[in-house]
Design a protein around this motif. Structure first.
Motif, PDB file in Angstrom:
ATOM      1  N   LYS A   1      -0.011   6.353   0.100  1.00  0.00           N
ATOM      2  CA  LYS A   1       0.490   7.581   1.042  1.00  0.00           C
ATOM      3  C   LYS A   1       0.665   7.343   2.556  1.00  0.00           C
ATOM      4  O   LYS A   1       1.256   7.949   3.399  1.00  0.00           O
TER       5      LYS A   1
ATOM      6  N   LEU B   1       1.239   4.464   3.907  1.00  0.00           N
ATOM      7  CA  LEU B   1       2.779   3.774   3.985  1.00  0.00           C
ATOM      8  C   LEU B   1       3.779   5.169   4.125  1.00  0.00           C
ATOM      9  O   LEU B   1       4.809   4.391   4.529  1.00  0.00           O
ATOM     10  N   GLY B   2       3.492   6.128   3.725  1.00  0.00           N
ATOM     11  CA  GLY B   2       4.535   7.090   3.575  1.00  0.00           C
ATOM     12  C   GLY B   2       5.474   6.888   2.347  1.00  0.00           C
ATOM     13  O   GLY B   2       6.402   7.442   2.468  1.00  0.00           O
ATOM     14  N   ALA B   3       4.911   6.644   1.230  1.00  0.00           N
ATOM     15  CA  ALA B   3       5.582   6.584   0.006  1.00  0.00           C
ATOM     16  C   ALA B   3       5.695   8.081  -0.383  1.00  0.00           C
ATOM     17  O   ALA B   3       4.762   8.810  -0.199  1.00  0.00           O
TER      18      ALA B   3
ATOM     19  N   ASN C   1       5.802  10.954   7.591  1.00  0.00           N
ATOM     20  CA  ASN C   1       6.028   9.799   6.957  1.00  0.00           C
ATOM     21  C   ASN C   1       6.590   8.899   7.762  1.00  0.00           C
ATOM     22  O   ASN C   1       6.535   7.478   7.581  1.00  0.00           O
TER      23      ASN C   1
ATOM     24  N   ARG D   1       4.307   7.067   9.812  1.00  0.00           N
ATOM     25  CA  ARG D   1       3.211   6.281   9.313  1.00  0.00           C
ATOM     26  C   ARG D   1       3.325   4.953   9.581  1.00  0.00           C
ATOM     27  O   ARG D   1       2.246   4.072   9.611  1.00  0.00           O
TER      28      ARG D   1
END
Lengths: 300, 339
Positions: free
Chosen positions: A197, A199-201, B91, B94
């Motif tokens: 999460k 990492l932005g998945a 995201n 991030r």
């Protein structure tokens, strides 16, 4: 996997022993090999699969040929399992029905597991209201005994083998949803999910690449055990005349036919019954063995 | 300290976790894990948060990254409030901030090889072009002290310290500016701790990283930090540069905390302050100063009025503590009220 993980150009990785990814599987296999009943179950299943594949080509009689003069003959050299009330060879009919039985078991579990796993993962991963709605729905399905639920569904859909598969599949959804939800909850709280999460998945990536591969073992065990239940349910429905229609050589339907002659010619019901018992037992034994083998607490 | 660029500015951050109860699953109360925390992290520094377990230090770190959605407050990164971002925008950001976790056994997917773990991180953020990812994996592994021959191994083939290095490499793979180290060395053996800390320090120099270092281990914190925040029950009680905090701590809680560090100096006898009682529940924290239930100096004022975080007399620039009586305690005018 889209990107290749093998690097033939790198000599240091080329000399490595077999892919370590399969090491866990090797441990499971080793444990399974030591479990006698699981091995018997496994070989029986293999045997049934072989029979289903090549049996129909080598049976002495066609399964639907009626020779009325030969009706209700006891087992003999000519008719190993005897003949039924239409003079059909029971041995040939059982062999022809093997594939049918296995297919019904396999596809109903495949269908039920797919839907159940999807529901379970979504409920476990998102939690909150989605979880409540899905799981209450599953509770409702679970409140009915499996066979009763399947019976109701087949009655609504109409009696046919395909509808039996659908009905049995629906009745097996909640079991999978529950197991998967529980496993998802325990995997979800691990830090590597948070790392993904961070990492932005996307949710889809986390669910399919990081949660699902780590909850496969309970699913495999449940699926194996459920094939047995599904076969039993499907035979039950056919026995009641809601599944396979005559003259299909379905074991449950054959059992049903034999019930009228139980007194004079018990072999008509006995052999299909024994076949069902053997298949169900085989899947149960393998499933139990798999459960033990996947359990990290059991020693090798 | 010269004026540095503000990288992350946290303002009045609150994180309340609802407690569900009853048959209807209604929210009956809240755990006030973080209750109004403000601080700034400057570019290139290491800011540590210390405190007992349950004081909200990890929650603060997770809230900054929105791993748990904060209840209220602002988290400004490079001038933009992260809490206003949509999930998609978040995201994207991030990439600039990463986290290293405590448990090296739970923080990496047991079914993925090192190569897969690192490649996936680059794939998600698209931080490295596809054809260069393989080289970058090997480069990263070298950076954190792993050999290229280990690229196709699974996590269970590594030791705890090595796994932590994998976690660090994963965080580095997207070229972040800020790394939150959430108890990053707490689960490791002492000898391995030193190695990993030195690695973190080296990486900071090489890549100009900024760290938010969350730990309960004052020895580690002393070694790595530029500035230190002391938290107690969801609030900051003291914030100062390392030197001021260790030599001139103002808050009674900080004093008690620091007196717990074992000393190797046998000539100076230090007074060990042992706090009585347990940390109160964050569900219903004490009114006034949250520390008053355990503070030897507490008065009626402490029981009613919340002390502000302030810079008092005789404190260096940037040193702030939240105590009504810190000056008086310092010069001996205010004596312990309970013995």
């Amino acid at each position: 996997m889209s990107h290749s993980t093998e690097h033939i150009d790198n000599p240091r990785t080329a000399v490595k022993p077999p892919n370590p990814r399969f090491r866990n599987w090797n441990i499971v296999l080793r444990k399974l090999k030591k479990n006698k009943s699981a091995m018997i179950g496994g070989f029986l299943i293999l045997f049934f699969i072989l029979v289903a594949l090549i049996g129909p080509y080598i049976t002495p009689y066609a399964p639907q040929t009626q020779i009325m003069v030969n009706k209700l003959q006891p087992p003999s050299f000519e008719h190993w399992f005897g003949t039924d009330n239409f003079g059909r060879d029971i041995f040939s009919r059982i062999i022809h029905g093997t594939g049918l039985t296995l297919l019904v078991g396999f596809f109903s579990v495949l269908l039920g597991a797919t839907v159940g796993v999807l529901f379970g993962i979504i409920a476990g991963y998102y939690g909150g209201r989605i979880d409540s709605i899905i799981m209450r729905l599953m509770d409702i399905l679970l409140a009915f005994p499996g066979i009763l639920l399947a019976l109701a569904i087949v009655t609504v859909l109409g009696g046919s083998l395909v509808n039996v598969i659908i009905a049995v599949a629906i009745s097996s959804i909640p079991v999978f949803a529950r197991i998967v939800r529980g496993s998802t909850l325990s995997v979800k709280k691990l830090e590597y999910i948070d790392a993904m999460k961070a990492l932005g998945a996307s949710d889809a990536r986390i669910i399919f690449k990081h949660i699902f591969p780590n909850i496969t073992s309970p699913i495999i065990v449940q699926a194996t055990l459920n094939i047995a239940t599904a076969i039993l349910s499907a035979s039950g429905l056919s026995f009641l005349g809601l599944g396979a229609q005559p003259p299909t050589p379905e074991w449950g339907a054959m059992l049903s036919d034999g019930r009228n002659f139980l007194y004079n010619a018990p072999h008509v019901a006995l052999f299909p019954g024994l076949a069902i018992v053997a298949v169900v037992l085989a899947f149960n034994m393998l499933g139990d063995g798999l459960r033990d083998a996947f359990d990290p607490k059991t020693k090798e | 300290m010269q004026k540095q660029k503000e990288l992350l500015k946290v303002t009045d951050l609150k994180q309340y976790f609802p407690i569900k109860g009853g048959i209807l699953g209604r929210t009956v109360n809240h755990v006030k894990a973080v209750d109004g925390v403000s601080f700034t992290i400057y570019e290139g520094e290491t800011l540590s948060i210390v405190g007992e377990s349950g004081c909200g230090k990890s929650t603060t770190g997770r809230a900054i990254l929105r791993l748990d959605e904060p209840t209220s407050g602002e988290v400004e990164f490079d001038g933009n409030n992260l809490l206003d971002y949509s999930k998609k925008e978040m995201n994207k950001v991030r990439k600039d901030m990463q986290i290293i976790f405590q448990d090296p056994y739970a923080s990496i997917n047991p079914r993925h090889t090192v190569r897969q773990i690192l490649t996936e991180a680059m794939e998600i953020q698209n931080s490295v072009p596809k054809q260069e990812r393989n080289d970058r994996v090997l480069e990263l592994m070298q950076t954190v002290g792993l050999g290229p021959h280990q690229a196709d191994r699974l996590p269970h083939e590594f030791s705890g310290g090595q796994r932590q290095r994998i976690g660090i490499a994963r965080a580095l793979s997207v070229d972040p500016q800020l790394i939150i180290a959430d108890e990053a060395v707490s689960a490791l053996d002492v000898s391995i701790q030193a190695q990993v800390i030195n690695l973190l320090k080296k990486l900071q120099r090489d890549f100009k990283l900024t760290y938010l270092f969350i730990s309960h281990d004052l020895g580690v914190v002393r070694h790595i930090s530029d500035r230190i925040i002391v938290m107690y029950l969801g609030k900051i009680v003291e914030i100062a540069d390392k030197k001021s905090l260790f030599n001139n701590q103002m808050h009674p809680y900080t004093k008690a905390l620091l007196s717990a560090i074992p000393s190797t100096n046998t000539e100076v006898k230090r007074e060990r302050i042992i706090l009585k009682g347990d940390v109160p529940s964050p569900i219903d924290p004490p009114a006034g100063c949250r520390f008053h239930t355990r503070c030897p100096f507490a008065t009626d004022l402490c029981r009613t009025e919340v002390p502000e975080l302030r810079n008092g007399d005789g404190m260096t620039d940037g040193h702030m503590a939240a105590c009504h009586y810190m000056e008086e305690i310092k010069n001996g005018e205010h004596q312990p009220t309970v013995v």
